[in-house]
Design an enzyme around this catalytic site. Structure first.
Site, mmCIF file in Angstrom:
data_model
loop_
_atom_site.group_PDB
_atom_site.id
_atom_site.type_symbol
_atom_site.label_atom_id
_atom_site.label_comp_id
_atom_site.label_asym_id
_atom_site.label_seq_id
_atom_site.Cartn_x
_atom_site.Cartn_y
_atom_site.Cartn_z
ATOM 1 N N GLU A 49 0.723 -1.033 -0.164
ATOM 2 C CA GLU A 49 0.171 0.228 -0.043
ATOM 3 C C GLU A 49 1.052 1.395 -0.185
ATOM 4 O O GLU A 49 0.388 2.342 -0.010
ATOM 5 C CB GLU A 49 -0.859 0.042 1.235
ATOM 6 C CG GLU A 49 -2.009 -1.517 1.318
ATOM 7 C CD GLU A 49 -2.059 -2.375 2.185
ATOM 8 O OE1 GLU A 49 0.085 -2.389 1.909
ATOM 9 O OE2 GLU A 49 -2.298 -3.335 2.136
ATOM 10 N N GLY A 104 23.125 -7.139 -21.942
ATOM 11 C CA GLY A 104 22.084 -8.513 -22.525
ATOM 12 C C GLY A 104 20.969 -7.795 -22.842
ATOM 13 O O GLY A 104 19.658 -7.887 -23.617
ATOM 14 N N SER A 105 19.911 -7.062 -21.651
ATOM 15 C CA SER A 105 18.656 -6.533 -21.921
ATOM 16 C C SER A 105 18.924 -5.539 -22.610
ATOM 17 O O SER A 105 20.030 -4.351 -22.684
ATOM 18 C CB SER A 105 18.512 -6.032 -20.552
ATOM 19 O OG SER A 105 18.749 -5.510 -19.607
ATOM 20 N N GLU A 161 28.607 -7.701 -3.653
ATOM 21 C CA GLU A 161 27.439 -7.799 -2.606
ATOM 22 C C GLU A 161 27.277 -8.484 -1.222
ATOM 23 O O GLU A 161 27.251 -8.028 0.380
ATOM 24 C CB GLU A 161 26.558 -7.828 -3.552
ATOM 25 C CG GLU A 161 25.057 -7.162 -2.268
ATOM 26 C CD GLU A 161 24.010 -6.802 -3.167
ATOM 27 O OE1 GLU A 161 23.808 -5.822 -4.588
ATOM 28 O OE2 GLU A 161 22.373 -7.589 -3.025
ATOM 29 N N GLU A 191 30.879 -1.840 -14.946
ATOM 30 C CA GLU A 191 30.159 -0.357 -14.386
ATOM 31 C C GLU A 191 31.500 0.345 -14.040
ATOM 32 O O GLU A 191 31.749 0.338 -13.407
ATOM 33 C CB GLU A 191 29.338 -0.163 -13.545
ATOM 34 C CG GLU A 191 29.139 1.127 -13.292
ATOM 35 C CD GLU A 191 27.972 0.738 -11.646
ATOM 36 O OE1 GLU A 191 26.892 -0.271 -11.161
ATOM 37 O OE2 GLU A 191 27.853 2.129 -11.273
ATOM 38 N N HIS A 210 21.715 4.498 -16.124
ATOM 39 C CA HIS A 210 20.854 5.263 -15.185
ATOM 40 C C HIS A 210 20.099 6.520 -14.800
ATOM 41 O O HIS A 210 18.527 7.106 -14.494
ATOM 42 C CB HIS A 210 21.404 5.950 -13.586
ATOM 43 C CG HIS A 210 21.848 3.507 -12.920
ATOM 44 N ND1 HIS A 210 23.439 3.383 -13.409
ATOM 45 C CD2 HIS A 210 21.573 2.946 -12.023
ATOM 46 C CE1 HIS A 210 23.103 2.489 -12.544
ATOM 47 N NE2 HIS A 210 21.950 2.711 -12.090
#
Ligand code: GLN
Ligand code: ZN
Length: 825
Positions: free
Chosen positions: A26, A503-504, A676, A736, A765
């Site tokens: 919500e 790739g995408s 990460e 990157e 971005h």
């Protein structure tokens, strides 16, 4: 100091935080509606107020006490670190004009201003975003300089407390425990910002440009200012009647921050002497309120550091009233574990120890019997009281397992999402206070669940175990690079400075609608396949027209780079409502990795082979690597991560073989999450890098010598994993790099990296189209620090979030730049 002071009762069962996005997201919807201009801030505030009230009462319904600060006040519109920035008015100079709210309060951000810091505006970049400890949650990085304003300017935390303690609807009141990022952690997570332009004009002394902090300045230098502001917050909370406040200090569990621990310890002593010792928690005579609430300091995400004195002793030595420790990631404090020697911690005798025995970070039901034993053992520490808590905020897990209609019943019975974890905490607290007999049924059920999980089919698959057990060092080795490079060049015949993408291609709303219609059953498999093939065909045609050298199929069929694989591999399950906040209004649904992993059928071969059939250029097969698949899933707690990684790697290895059999000569295995998962303690790094690098090599080293293996890394500074990047032994590594102006290239070269490298030449971005000159400039820069024959030209990351217009223009300029530089070689 109030020696005689007895703090207000802190519930025996509590949680450190609860998901704030809402059971049906919500808050996400309401926040995005404001951004889209469809609602007003008043409407958003009202939705948020309802959500807080419903959540607090829901938690009381689950068994948390309504009157003793058991329910955390952990709501946030976007991020708890940004909340602290707003509370302090610590707004970077570029946004300073926002820091005067509509009500005229100096330094205070309006709700829109608050979101602007998170999202940027025009050419003003937002606060940087980075990972919150070792979770997938991302916080906004405060920018603190020598003259950043710091004060107590926003009383939102006080208003949120009062609104639940004295609800306007006259219904059940809940006395919450407001949660704030602790002052020491706030500053340790901040980045140093420069003095304001005004301050620079006034001082000829230093010549640094605005934006650069003066040499030697560290955000922690502003501790006294931050603590003074927090003291005001605490006074205001006490005046509003808050019995407890929670200050989160997870910085005490990591050694990856730049400041040495003895200085961190010193900051903790200073901060909490000002907050806990100098302010009286005891109400005065004649109704004079206390100067502060009782203080709970938490240290989630790991064990308290003990490399420069004992972290628990450090906190126990302050005058705070309660300390929460993470006993899931962290060891049980010394003196209790194993050897049974009772070692009490000085100072703890007057405090409540909140024992984080229920995992806030993962989704498995706890072994209640074992956790109760841990809790019983804690009495030896000599704490004034022991309360039961979660190891971390429950922010990292979805709301409710009962909400998952499609999960297998057996699997469901093993899982605990946030609501189930609250129940576990309540059971353990009852068991600790009243004895095991009082919770005998729950203990028996938990033990039965643990057993059923261990014995369930699919959890341990002998053929999978035999395969991993049979691995040898030769399974992670390829031929020497020189031999590979020659064979690949003979096969692919690429020009110097080859161009490719990550790739995408843009995931248009049309693609997403098609997928949604297919998932709902409105499109047949054949119709869906035809639609995706049409998309692939147009992506391939576009790349040919642009003149790219190594093509991709564009990944239109992938909802998410991990979920796509999890849906097809055995050992994984996916949820319907299992959303967790990733950052701001962004939520992800991590798959649940519950059993041994294997690949029942090829995962990507049809799409890739179809793309390859449309062109004579090489088409790159795209896979997500084992580390990233684990990093973005809920992983099992009954097998070492490295072993699970090997299972995933073997499934990918078979996929590589099948891609090769379909004629594919280039395969990329993405590992954006390599950095990460790096543990919060340096001592654990070698072990982590060992298994993570091995699993990548296991996934890729079955490739033929003439197959070119690519990898892709992004989202982070790679300093700490430079050696590991080389260890992956990929033929080509794309990273990157555009925003840091190719910094990574000389770093990699210095570390001895001598294979193909594709530093990203533009940031994906933003919709900005880089000019040919700009790309040329970056390519030349990269070619200066490494052999130009190794350089590839590609964007920073995948293009799925971009539109076709800017993608086409950007790639056209990228190809033009590559051709231009090629001509000069
Ligand atoms: N191949 C993926 C894509 O292009 C990589 C995404 C990523 O690095 N996060 O989208
Ligand atoms: Zn990327």
């Amino acid at each position: 100091m109030a020696v005689e002071f007895t703090p207000p009762h802190l519930a025996h069962a509590t949680i450190l935080g609860y998901p704030r996005i809402g059971r049906r997201r919500e808050l996400k919807r309401a926040v995005e509606a404001l951004w889209a201009g469809r609602t007003t801030t008043e409407e958003l505030e009202a939705t948020a107020r309802d959500l807080r009230l419903t959540t607090a009462r829901h938690l009381v319904g689950l068994g948390l006490d309504a009157g003793s600060a058991a329910v955390p006040g952990s709501f946030s519109f976007y991020d708890q670190v940004l909340d602290a920035v707003a509370l302090l008015g610590a707004v970077p100079e570029r946004f300073r004009d926002l820091a005067i709210s509509a009500d005229g309060a100096p330094g205070r951000l309006s709700l829109e201003g608050y979101f602007t810091l998170a999202r940027g505006e025009g050419d003003k970049p937002p606060l940087e975003m980075t990972k919150w400890f070792d979770t997938n949650y991302h916080y906004l990085v405060p920018e603190i300089g020598p003259d950043t304003p710091i004060g107590f300017v926003d009383d939102r935390a006080v208003r949120e407390f009062t609104e639940l303690a004295q609800p306007a609807d006259g219904g059940q009141a809940v006395v919450t425990r407001p949660v704030l990022v602790g002052p020491v952690t706030f500053l340790l997570l901040s980045k140093a910002a420069g003095p304001s332009a005004a301050a620079l004009r006034g001082s000829q002394a230093h010549s640094s440009a605005a934006g650069d902090a003066p040499a030697g300045f560290r955000p922690l230098d502003r501790l006294d200012d931050v603590v003074a502001a927090y003291a005001e917050v605490l006074r205001a909370l006490a005046a509003a009647g808050a019995p407890w406040v929670q200050l989160d200090e997870p910085a005490l569990v990591t050694d990856l921050l730049d400041v040495p621990f003895d200085e961190v310890a010193d900051a903790v002593r200073r901060a909490y002497s000002r907050l806990a010792t100098d302010l009286s928690p005891a109400p005065g005579a004649d109704g004079v309120p206390a100067e502060r609430p009782a203080i709970l300091v938490t240290a989630p995400y790991g064990g308290l550091r003990s490399d420069a004195g004992d972290g628990l002793a450090l906190l126990a030595g302050t005058d705070v009233e309660a300390i929460a420790v993470d006993l899931v990631r962290g060891a049980v404090p010394t003196g209790v574990a194993g050897d049974g020697i009772a070692g009490t911690v000085p100072g703890l005798e007057t405090k409540t120890l909140v024992a984080g025995v229920v995992d806030g970070h993962n989704i498995w039901r706890a072994d209640l019997d074992a956790r109760l034993t841990t809790l019983e053992g804690l009495t030896a520490l000599g704490a004034g009281a022991v309360a039961v808590g979660t190891s971390t905020s429950l922010l990292h897990v979805p709301h409710d397992v009962a909400d998952e209609p499609r999960l297998d019943a057996g699997l469901k019975s093993w899982l605990a999402f946030a609501d189930q974890k609250v129940a576990e905490v309540v059971t353990l607290a009852t068991g600790l206070a009243e004895g095991r007999a009082a919770v005998a049924d729950q203990l028996a059920e938990s033990t039965a669940v643990v057993r059923s999980r261990a014995e369930a089919p699919g959890v341990v698959v002998p053929t999978v175990r035999e395969r991993t057990a049979g691995l040898t060092p030769a399974d992670v080795e390829r031929a020497p690079y020189a031999e590979r490079a020659a064979a690949q060049q003979a096969r692919l015949d690429l020009p110097p400075l080859p161009t490719t993408t990550i790739g995408s291609f843009p995931q248009t709303s049309e693609i997403r609608q098609t997928r949604a219609a297919w998932v709902r059953g409105e499109l047949s498999d054949a119709e869906y396949t035809a639609a995706m093939r049409a998309e692939i065909a147009s992506t391939v045609a576009l790349q040919e027209e642009l003149g790219l050298d190594v093509l991709v199929h564009g990944e239109p069929e992938r909802n998410d780079m991990v979920q796509y694989f999890a849906e097809q591999l055995d050992g994984f399950a996916t949820t319907v409502h299992g959303w967790v906040q990733s950052y701001g209004s962004r939520c992800v649904r991590p798959p649940v990795l519950w059993g041994d992993v294997s690949r029942p059928a090829p995962l990507t071969v049809d799409w890739t082979a179809y793309a390859a059939s449309l062109t004579s250029k090489p088409v790159k097969g795209m896979l997500t690597g084992p580390v990233t698949i684990l990093a973005w899933s809920f992983v099992r707690d009954d097998l070492p991560l490295g072993d699970t990684a090997d299972q995933v790697a073997l499934a990918l290895r078979d996929e590589v073989t099948d891609l090769e059999a379909a004629g594919i000569g280039v395969v990329q295995v993405d590992e954006p999450a390599l950095r990460e998962l790096l543990p919060l303690r340096r001592a654990a790094h070698a072990g982590y890098l060992d298994w993570s690098v091995r699993s990548f090599r296991l996934a890729t080293s079955g490739a033929q010598t003439s197959t070119q293996v690519h990898t892709h890394l992004c989202y982070s500074e790679f300093g700490q994993v430079i050696g590991a990047i080389d260890g992956l032994d990929a033929d080509v590594t794309s990273v990157e790099a555009a925003r840091s102006r190719m910094e990574i290239v000389p770093e990699l070269a210095d570390a001895g990296y001598g294979r193909g490298i594709g530093p990203g030449v533009y940031d994906i971005h933003s919709p900005r189209v880089p000019s040919v000159e700009e790309v040329t400039d970056l390519v030349s820069l990269a070619a200066k620090s490494i052999d130009p024959r190794l350089v590839w030209i590609n964007p920073d990351c995948g293009l799925k979030t971009r539109g076709y217009a800017e993608t086409t223009d950007s790639l056209r300029n990228l190809v033009a730049a590559a051709r231009g530089v090629r001509a000069t070689l």
